[in-house]
Design an enzyme around this catalytic site. Sequence first.
Site, PDB file in Angstrom:
ATOM      1  N   SER A   1       6.438   7.277   0.708  1.00 25.74           N
ATOM      2  CA  SER A   1       5.712   8.554   0.878  1.00 25.74           C
ATOM      3  C   SER A   1       6.000   9.948   0.953  1.00 25.74           C
ATOM      4  O   SER A   1       7.297  10.073   1.569  1.00 25.74           O
ATOM      5  CB  SER A   1       4.651   8.348   0.207  1.00 25.74           C
ATOM      6  OG  SER A   1       4.504   9.568  -0.701  1.00 25.74           O
TER       7      SER A   1
ATOM      8  N   HIS B   1       3.573   3.259  -7.208  1.00 24.69           N
ATOM      9  CA  HIS B   1       4.236   3.945  -6.050  1.00 24.69           C
ATOM     10  C   HIS B   1       3.620   3.268  -4.370  1.00 24.69           C
ATOM     11  O   HIS B   1       4.700   3.330  -3.251  1.00 24.69           O
ATOM     12  CB  HIS B   1       2.896   5.352  -5.719  1.00 24.69           C
ATOM     13  CG  HIS B   1       3.094   5.922  -4.940  1.00 24.69           C
ATOM     14  ND1 HIS B   1       4.482   6.413  -4.852  1.00 24.69           N
ATOM     15  CD2 HIS B   1       2.974   6.946  -4.092  1.00 24.69           C
ATOM     16  CE1 HIS B   1       4.808   7.395  -3.443  1.00 24.69           C
ATOM     17  NE2 HIS B   1       3.512   7.133  -3.003  1.00 24.69           N
TER      18      HIS B   1
END
Length: 276
Positions: free
Chosen positions: A102, A254
């Site tokens: 991320s 994610h």
Amino acid sequence: MSVYQLNQTYIKVANINLYCEYLLNDKPPILLIHGFASSTYTFRRIIPLLQREFSIIAVDLPGFGKSEKSTSFIYSFQNYAKLMLECIDKFGFPNTYVVAHSMGGQIALNMALIAPEKLNKIVLLCSSGYLKRAKKLLIYSSYLPFFEKFVHYYIRRKDVKDHLRNVFFNQTLINDELIHEFGRPLSEKGFYKALIRLLRHREGDLLPQQLQDIQVPTLLIWGEDDRVVPVNVGRQLVRDLPDAKLITYEKTGHLITEERPELVFKNILMHTIHQI
């Protein structure tokens, strides 16, 4: 799955106390960089796999996890990148592989711009990309006395389970341990001060022309159902980076290290030691 065997300690780098988990052996070194509002806990399911093949360094970034919530550190990607490069030096590695999740992906990419000779290859897991700097009005507002309360309210307006639902495709994986670990920072006052400094200092993500200057071989791994950083960001990054490949996983969100640890490990291994 193998037992989690890393040493846990604090190290001082650039006058910042950093929480660090590490395993040093005769295997190639790999540095793990977590994302926004996270910690080394992000990698808990792939570390037992990686420790078979690598020397491992995993660090909580300043402002997050168990590391210092410094009120003097400049929370920019460039400074984070320089700090991670100093960590590599502190452990005596001339170069390393990097796996970054991320927001950590932007830190890894900045490292590749600053000191490409210190990085062998990069693996970006659902990396942030193409985000602009915060608007000036928001930055100016961050100096107002009430702003910390606003940030506290904004973060706490949803409970931890709601935040986790957003990063998982497979909702059944959300359990009490995850809720506890990801909720831990929310009770620390220093966490909110660090977030405000990150808001002020964070430059925009690297521009296409900057990405095109990165020569370090890069593997991008993405969940096709990522709601935080959509897979289209990965598709754009693979076009802008000169030496990059994109792999996507179906029915994955994610927090890819939680949902697909074995697959992530396999792809890291193929890109690094075994190459692709």
